[in-house]
Design a protein around this motif. Structure first.
Motif, mmCIF file in Angstrom:
data_model
loop_
_atom_site.group_PDB
_atom_site.id
_atom_site.type_symbol
_atom_site.label_atom_id
_atom_site.label_comp_id
_atom_site.label_asym_id
_atom_site.label_seq_id
_atom_site.Cartn_x
_atom_site.Cartn_y
_atom_site.Cartn_z
ATOM 1 N N VAL A 645 0.840 -1.199 0.000
ATOM 2 C CA VAL A 645 0.000 0.000 0.000
ATOM 3 C C VAL A 645 0.869 1.241 0.000
ATOM 4 O O VAL A 645 1.804 1.363 0.802
ATOM 5 C CB VAL A 645 -0.933 0.028 1.232
ATOM 6 C CG1 VAL A 645 -1.741 1.319 1.251
ATOM 7 C CG2 VAL A 645 -1.868 -1.173 1.219
ATOM 8 N N THR A 646 0.588 2.160 -0.912
ATOM 9 C CA THR A 646 1.214 3.479 -0.931
ATOM 10 C C THR A 646 0.111 4.526 -0.926
ATOM 11 O O THR A 646 -1.070 4.198 -1.078
ATOM 12 C CB THR A 646 2.078 3.661 -2.189
ATOM 13 O OG1 THR A 646 1.225 3.602 -3.344
ATOM 14 C CG2 THR A 646 3.146 2.586 -2.282
ATOM 15 N N GLY A 647 0.503 5.780 -0.760
ATOM 16 C CA GLY A 647 -0.500 6.837 -0.738
ATOM 17 C C GLY A 647 -1.288 6.937 -2.025
ATOM 18 O O GLY A 647 -2.443 7.352 -2.028
ATOM 19 N N GLY A 648 -0.645 6.538 -3.145
ATOM 20 C CA GLY A 648 -1.342 6.583 -4.426
ATOM 21 C C GLY A 648 -2.218 5.377 -4.663
ATOM 22 O O GLY A 648 -2.857 5.280 -5.721
ATOM 23 N N GLY A 649 -2.264 4.447 -3.702
ATOM 24 C CA GLY A 649 -3.083 3.252 -3.849
ATOM 25 C C GLY A 649 -4.399 3.365 -3.120
ATOM 26 O O GLY A 649 -5.274 4.152 -3.494
ATOM 27 N N LEU A 650 -4.565 2.580 -2.053
ATOM 28 C CA LEU A 650 -5.843 2.541 -1.353
ATOM 29 C C LEU A 650 -6.272 3.896 -0.781
ATOM 30 O O LEU A 650 -7.462 4.244 -0.855
ATOM 31 C CB LEU A 650 -5.799 1.483 -0.252
ATOM 32 C CG LEU A 650 -5.844 0.026 -0.740
ATOM 33 C CD1 LEU A 650 -5.713 -0.930 0.432
ATOM 34 C CD2 LEU A 650 -7.129 -0.250 -1.509
ATOM 35 N N PRO A 651 -5.370 4.691 -0.187
ATOM 36 C CA PRO A 651 -5.824 6.010 0.270
ATOM 37 C C PRO A 651 -6.410 6.867 -0.851
ATOM 38 O O PRO A 651 -7.417 7.558 -0.658
ATOM 39 C CB PRO A 651 -4.559 6.630 0.864
ATOM 40 C CG PRO A 651 -3.761 5.462 1.313
ATOM 41 C CD PRO A 651 -3.995 4.416 0.254
ATOM 42 N N ALA A 652 -5.771 6.817 -2.027
ATOM 43 C CA ALA A 652 -6.311 7.561 -3.166
ATOM 44 C C ALA A 652 -7.661 7.001 -3.594
ATOM 45 O O ALA A 652 -8.568 7.756 -3.994
ATOM 46 C CB ALA A 652 -5.322 7.517 -4.331
#
Length: 719
Positions: A645-652
């Motif tokens: 998980v990165t910020g550009g993945g599930l949080p986005a």
């Protein structure tokens, strides 16, 4: 002499005996036993030697009973003198209540002990009176405060259940329950070290001595008040779950109706709460509350308090919760507002307070639904990962807050305001904000190459990009869109860490920030609320905001607010042109950079920034449209690294899902940003911007250079 020559016998002349002189003749016979004595059997003769003992026991018994009656009378008289009037007894709360309303003045949450106002038996629905009497004390109007039959029945029930005769059911009358509610005339004293809940639990302890003390107090209540007055005290003081004290408050809390308008089904549900308010509360388990209400309805029908038609109607149409009670939304937001106001008018209030807030329940529902949807469809079952969401307007008015995956209830750990975590690359916009405010442009070049900075006491600091590649000379827009670490650190060093730190602080990041060059990459910690508020300052043109949720605070019954708040706008941090350029740069993050998964449907423009911390312990996406700012954090409570998980993945994804639901049906509002196609050619950069990029192994800027950059920064800040 007789003719035959024989002497005639003549009886002696008898004298009539004188009764006065007559002496009783002694009888030599033994007197016959009385008939009753002859009928007495063996038991009589066996007990005959104990007759004196029995006479003594009897004498002691009636004398002891007489003494007990005198003691009971004295105790009753003593309690009678201590009992205040009914108005004083009706509201016995140790603290007040707080009712929270959204931006449309609709109630969405309650805190404290809510009291709906003094009610009498004539002022409430007759079904409510009947339901309480039928379920709690059917002989209430015929006894004198204590029911020996009820106590005997309760003891028998306890023994049959395998308990002590005095454990479990107590057979208490309504009058005795009122005595318990009044704690036998003793008020809670915080100085004792006992909490209010502990004090109330002690008052309701079913010990033998407590039962004994209840009797004279119950008698005193019966002497002091009429039956209807005693019942009214009960209706006003009984706790009915969900912070509702009294039936008036409970009626509003669960059904949104006045206690005078309750129908049989609703009245039965409220009366059914009395044995165990938290367990039977319809907000906890509606089906269980309805089942308990059916038991009360049957009792009412059996006792002739409901006609067959009314009973059938109520059974077929059970009570349900009002929309406000059913939603149970905004718990995290309500807790935050309570903590942000003055304690003496919120958490520790002794008054009844009405708070108007900035909450938008539609936005709150959208955020909660979006979070649930993403976790259901894209996160593996059993994952303990958590997430938080904050949505606000550009002036800092918080419209929604989700502090975790469990969105029901209050008093939960609120990750939106309580989790202080590293911000990662979501901090980078403040580096670029500082540069733009000093005269850099969105298309100014910056070198993305290997960089080594010697940090005293820490060795050499060499930031690398996520891809482990360097891209040479790039524009500021490209560097931010692709979240290039080396370029960002180099820019931060050129601008000056103190300036970057000051810009971030003025935008609302209050946490202590790192001193070294890693400051630019978000090694400092902050909360989601702080970060979202800082991004709101970018959206509104460069003015700082203080996130707020409380707009008006009024004491119940008063018209003039004690507190009134309508904006969180503060001081300008960066120039408007710098903010408009930064919004454009952040829009490229979503359009072609690390945040493409946050793109909204229908071509709605959006801008934002991703953030991922070391070892992926925290993942962020914070961004905005022309209408709202939203921040998303994701991670584990124990700092366990996220898997893939990165910020550009599930949080986005969570951000996109939230904002898509919020903006559904809304007209498109353009972002307040520059149009790069119409922007004039860049003018010569200020001297500070032309400072050569640090070469590999470069030392930190000297003190003189730092002072010069700070001075120039101040000069440009004033323009």
């Amino acid at each position: 002499m007789a003719k035959n020559g024989k002497a005639r016998l003549v009886a002696d002349k008898r004298r009539t005996p004188d009764p006065a002189r007559a002496k009783p003749r002694k009888s030599r016979r033994k007197p016959a036993k009385p008939q009753a004595a002859r009928r007495r059997g063996l038991v009589y003769w066996l007990l005959w030697p104990l007759r004196k003992v029995l006479r003594l026991a009897w004498a002691l018994s009636w004398r002891g009973a007489a003494i007990a009656v005198l003691i009971l009378a004295a105790a009753t008289a003593y309690n009678y003198t201590r009992i205040p009037d009914m108005a004083t007894l009706a509201d016995g709360r140790a603290r007040g209540s707080v009712t929270l309303q959204d931006r449309e003045s609709q109630t969405f949450a309650w805190r404290g002990d809510n009291f709906g106002g003094l009610v009498t038996t004539e002022g409430v629905s007759p079904h409510l009176v009947n339901a309480v009497v039928a379920s709690e004390d059917k002989r209430f109007y015929s006894h004198f405060g204590v029911s020996p039959r009820g106590i005997a029945g309760a003891m028998r029930t306890n023994v049959q259940a395998g308990r002590s005769p005095f454990s479990g059911s107590g057979g208490s009358t309504i009058t005795q329950q009122v005595a318990k509610l009044l704690c036998l005339g003793t008020d809670w004293d915080p100085s004792t070290g006992m909490s209010e809940a502990e004090f109330e639990a002690d008052c309701r302890a079913g010990t033998v001595w407590r039962k004994v003390k209840e009797i004279p107090y119950a008698f005193a209540l019966e002497l002091k008040f009429t039956k209807d007055e005693i019942l009214a005290i009960y209706l006003n003081r009984a706790y009915l779950g969900a912070g509702a004290r009294g039936f008036a408050a409970a009626s509003q809390r669960y059904f949104g109706d006045a206690a005078s308008d309750l129908n049989p089904a609703e009245a039965a549900m409220l009366a059914g709460l009395l044995p165990a308010p938290s367990y039977y509360a319809p907000t906890s388990n509606l089906a269980r509350a309805q089942e308990r209400a059916q038991t009360v309805l049957r009792l009412m029908h059996e006792q002739g308090l409901l006609t067959t038609a009314q009973f059938t109607q109520a059974m077929e149409n059970p009570a349900t919760l009002s929309p406000a009670a059913r939603e149970d939304t905004g718990g995290y937001f309500a807790d935050w507002v309570m903590s942000s106001g003055p304690d003496f008018l919120t958490a520790d209030t002794t008054e009844d307070v009405l708070i108007r807030t900035t909450l938008d329940q539609d936005i709150q529902h959208a955020a909660e639904a979006a979070l649930a949807h993403v976790f259901e469809t894209q996160v593996r079952d059993g994952s303990e990962a958590q997430a938080a969401i904050v949505v606000m307007s550009a002036d800092g008015a918080v419209r929604a807050m989700v502090g975790g995956r469990n969105t029901r209830g209050g008093g939960l750990f609120n990750r939106a305001i309580q989790a202080v975590r590293q911000t990662g690359s979501s901090f980078k916009p403040f580096v670029y904000a500082a540069a733009l405010d000093l005269g850099w442009r969105h298309d100014s070049p910056v070198l993305d190459s290997e960089l080594a900075i010697k940090v005293p006491g820490s060795g050499t600091y060499s930031p690398a990009n996520y891809t482990n590649q360097f891209y040479g000379e790039v524009t500021l827009t490209d560097a931010l869109a692709r979240s290039l670490n080396a370029a960002t650190v180099r820019l931060s060093e050129q601008v000056g860490r103190d300036i970057v730190r000051n810009v971030a602080n003025q935008f609302g990041i209050q946490s202590d920030m790192a001193e070294g060059p890693a400051l630019a990459l978000g090694v400092s910690e902050s909360t989601l609320l702080e970060m979202t508020g800082a991004y709101a300052g970018i959206l509104n043109g460069g003015t700082s905001v203080t996130p707020y949720g409380l707009t008006q605070l009024t004491l119940r019954g008063e018209r003039t607010p004690l507190l009134d708040h309508d904006s969180g706008l503060g001081e300008r941090v960066i120039q408007e042109n710098a903010a408009r350029q930064l919004v454009y740069m952040m829009s490229q993050v979503v359009e072609r950079g690390t945040g493409t998964r946050a793109q909204l449907p229908d071509g709605r423009p959006a801008a934002g920034k991703t953030g991922t911390t070391q070892a992926a312990r925290d993942a962020w996406f914070i961004g905005f449209t022309g209408d709202y700012v939203a921040g998303v954090w994701m991670g584990y409570d124990d700092n366990t690294p996220l898997s893939g998980v990165t910020g550009g993945g599930l949080p986005a994804e969570i951000w996109r899902e939230t904002m898509a639901r919020i903006h559904d049906g809304m007209p498109i509002t353009p972002l307040p940003m520059i149009d790069p196609a119409t922007v004039a050619r860049p003018e010569p950069q200020p001297q500070v911007a032309r400072t050569p990029a640090p070469a590999p192994q470069q030392e930190e800027p000297g003190l003189a250079d730092r002072i010069l950059m700070d001075v120039l920064g101040g000069i440009f800040r004033q323009n």
